[in-house]
Motif scaffolding. Structure first.
Motif, PDB file in Angstrom:
ATOM      1  N   HIS A 128      11.728  10.571 -66.793  1.00  0.00           N
ATOM      2  CA  HIS A 128      12.900  10.281 -65.967  1.00  0.00           C
ATOM      3  C   HIS A 128      14.150  10.385 -66.840  1.00  0.00           C
ATOM      4  N   ILE A 129      15.188  11.018 -66.306  1.00  0.00           N
ATOM      5  CA  ILE A 129      16.489  11.036 -66.973  1.00  0.00           C
ATOM      6  C   ILE A 129      17.495  10.362 -66.043  1.00  0.00           C
ATOM      7  N   ILE A 134      22.306  19.191 -65.135  1.00  0.00           N
ATOM      8  CA  ILE A 134      21.092  18.436 -65.466  1.00  0.00           C
ATOM      9  C   ILE A 134      19.976  18.711 -64.473  1.00  0.00           C
ATOM     10  N   LYS A 158      14.905  20.686 -63.908  1.00  0.00           N
ATOM     11  CA  LYS A 158      13.737  20.614 -63.028  1.00  0.00           C
ATOM     12  C   LYS A 158      13.048  21.968 -62.872  1.00  0.00           C
ATOM     13  N   ILE A 172      15.259  12.695 -61.813  1.00  0.00           N
ATOM     14  CA  ILE A 172      16.628  12.531 -62.294  1.00  0.00           C
ATOM     15  C   ILE A 172      17.358  11.557 -61.372  1.00  0.00           C
ATOM     16  N   PHE A 180      19.304  14.668 -56.273  1.00  0.00           N
ATOM     17  CA  PHE A 180      18.807  13.679 -57.229  1.00  0.00           C
ATOM     18  C   PHE A 180      17.638  12.915 -56.609  1.00  0.00           C
TER      19      PHE A 180
END
Length: 493
Positions: free
Chosen positions: A141-142, A167, A171, A179, A218
């Motif tokens: 996880h970010i 970001i 994926k 994320i 997200f």
């Protein structure tokens, strides 16, 4: 049983006998007992039928929903039935069996490695970690930090929007990567305070969250409010607990309750839309804050996991003018009472004992250190007197990359590993620094596994050696984070 009924049954004759008509009539009139009983039962049933809606309305208004003086915040009661996500899905027949199975599997989810990433600010000309330099397999996880709240809605500036767009590209090479966006941070409490204050403002915020999740693809939202009911406003981007520049602010003691209501309402909205979005919270480690700031058992019903900020246990402040470890695994023998609780072991078990599921407890591990200036360079033991922040870093915070550059360029140094706390410290003249190295970070990751906690949280990728510029570059970029990854998932990277 009523008084008349008890008197009647006390005069019953032995089996096979009968009551003389005169005796029965004198007590109960001339109607047969069975007819009188039927009439009484029908009257009671009719009364209950009429009264039950009134009782229900009274209960809802006075125990489940409380109307405040100036707003209409939805309240919850210990007697009201509040469903967890698992209970909700099992009761809702509109969910498919595969969705129910996914929730059941969540009880035995694999370990998580949750990494916070502070978005780069493009007006800053110093070197910064960019999204394209983050390995897509480094973390499970970010969490992109931090969005703010303005006018009760998410506030996204140009830098964070650019980062979000970039970001999500990670994926493409790791479809399992989750994320999230973190909202708040240590220096942005005012927007939170206003937003949680009533049901209407919370609804506005939740609408903005739903819009964000849809537009930017997200996987969820992370709430980083430091901290409900605690009167400190802390500067800076770090999840720091205390600062010598703390400013006291007025707090509403109901913020703890309002925060739990926000979690409940977000979860209910996720459930209503049948969306698998994640809801996480960055939470404090010291018991004094946890007791006043969080309703842990209620939070456990709504969050997917909590990121426990189990660092900043010791830093220089005017209240604590002595050296100490940033993120000790255990306490030292000389630490007693409250100070004996300022460590990972005590914090993690405390959160579990207060009602948070063990697999929802993600334990924070720092990639930054804390620096101190010794009063006497000959007295460098942990707990020795400190005159202030060290020269390295900023306000006592030092990134790992800066520390290793310094260690590579100085001869007068000592690195000592404290076995009691499983933590190292660095001494050079009057400079005293608590930091993490391979040995300490692996010990802490193994502790997480051995005690069946949910995983590790890294704060942050930005303060790790993301460039691989240290003498330790043979171990690759993100030195500390990769060792945690290796220890959690049992393979070399």
């Amino acid at each position: 049983m009523g008084v008349a009924e008890r008197a009647h049954y006390s005069r019953l004759p032995p089996a096979g006998g009968s009551i003389p008509a005169s005796s029965a009539d004198s007590d109960f009139g001339t109607s047969p007992p069975s007819r009188r009983c039927r009439s009484l039962c029908l009257s009671i049933a009719l009364l209950l039928l009429i009264a039950s809606p009134i009782v229900t309305i009274f209960y809802i208004n006075f125990f489940v929903i409380e109307h405040e003086d100036d707003d209409t915040a939805l309240m919850y009661s210990d007697r009201a039935q509040i469903y967890s996500i698992e209970e909700f899905l099992n009761k809702d027949s509109s969910f498919t069996s595969s969705q129910k199975t996914a929730v059941d599997k969540s009880k035995s989810e694999p370990l998580k490695l949750v990494c916070y990433y502070n978005y780069p600010q493009h007006e800053n000309n110093t070197p910064q970690l960019l999204p394209e330099n983050i390995a897509c397999d480094l973390c499970t996880h970010i969490i992109v930090a931090f969005a703010s709240i303005k006018n009760n809605s998410l506030q996204l500036n140009e830098d964070i929007i650019r980062t979000i767009t970039e970001i999500v590209e990670l994926k493409k090479c790791n479809k399992e990567l989750k994320i999230l966006l973190s909202v708040g941070g240590a220096g942005d409490n005012d927007g939170f305070v206003d937003m949680v204050s009533n049901h209407t403002t919370r609804k506005t915020f939740i609408r903005s969250v739903k819009s964000f999740l849809t537009v930017y693809s997200f996987d969820g939202i992370d709430l980083d409010w430091e901290f409900p009911t605690v009167g400190f406003q802390k500067p800076g981007n770090h999840h720091n607990l205390l600062s010598a520049n703390d400013n006291i602010r007025k707090v509403d003691k109901r913020q703890r309750q309002h925060f739990t209501q926000l979690l409940r309402e977000i979860r209910m909205e996720y459930n209503r839309e049948h969306k698998p979005y994640l809801l996480t919270v960055a939470v404090a480690a010291p018991s004094t804050i946890v007791d006043s700031a969080y309703d842990v058992e209620e939070m456990n019903k709504y969050v997917d996991f909590v990121n426990v900020m189990s660092y900043d246990f010791h830093s220089y402040t005017k209240y604590t003018p002595f050296t100490g470890f940033n993120s000790p695994l255990y306490n030292r023998k000389g630490e007693v009472l409250y100070f004996a609780t300022l460590n990972i072991n005590s914090t993690a078990h405390m959160w579990n004992n207060k009602g948070m599921d063990r697999n929802k407890i993600i334990i924070g591990l720092p990639t930054f250190g804390h620096s101190f200036t010794l009063v006497n360079s000959n007295n460098a033991a942990p707990g020795s007197p400190s005159a202030g922040y060290g020269k390295l870093g900023h306000n006592g915070f030092i990134d790992f990359i800066e520390l290793c550059h310094f260690m590579n360029n100085t001869d007068n140094e000592r690195i000592i590993f404290d076995n009691e706390t499983a933590s190292p410290y660095f001494v050079s003249g009057s400079e005293w620094i608590s930091f993490e190295n391979m040995e300490s970070i692996v010990n802490k990751a193994k502790f997480i596994k051995e005690n069946d906690f949910g995983g590790a949280m890294i704060y942050s990728l930005n303060s790790d050696d993301y460039s691989g510029a240290c003498a330790l570059k043979t171990d690759g970029k993100f030195y500390l984070t990769r060792y945690v990854n290796n220890a959690l998932f049992d393979y070399d990277l």
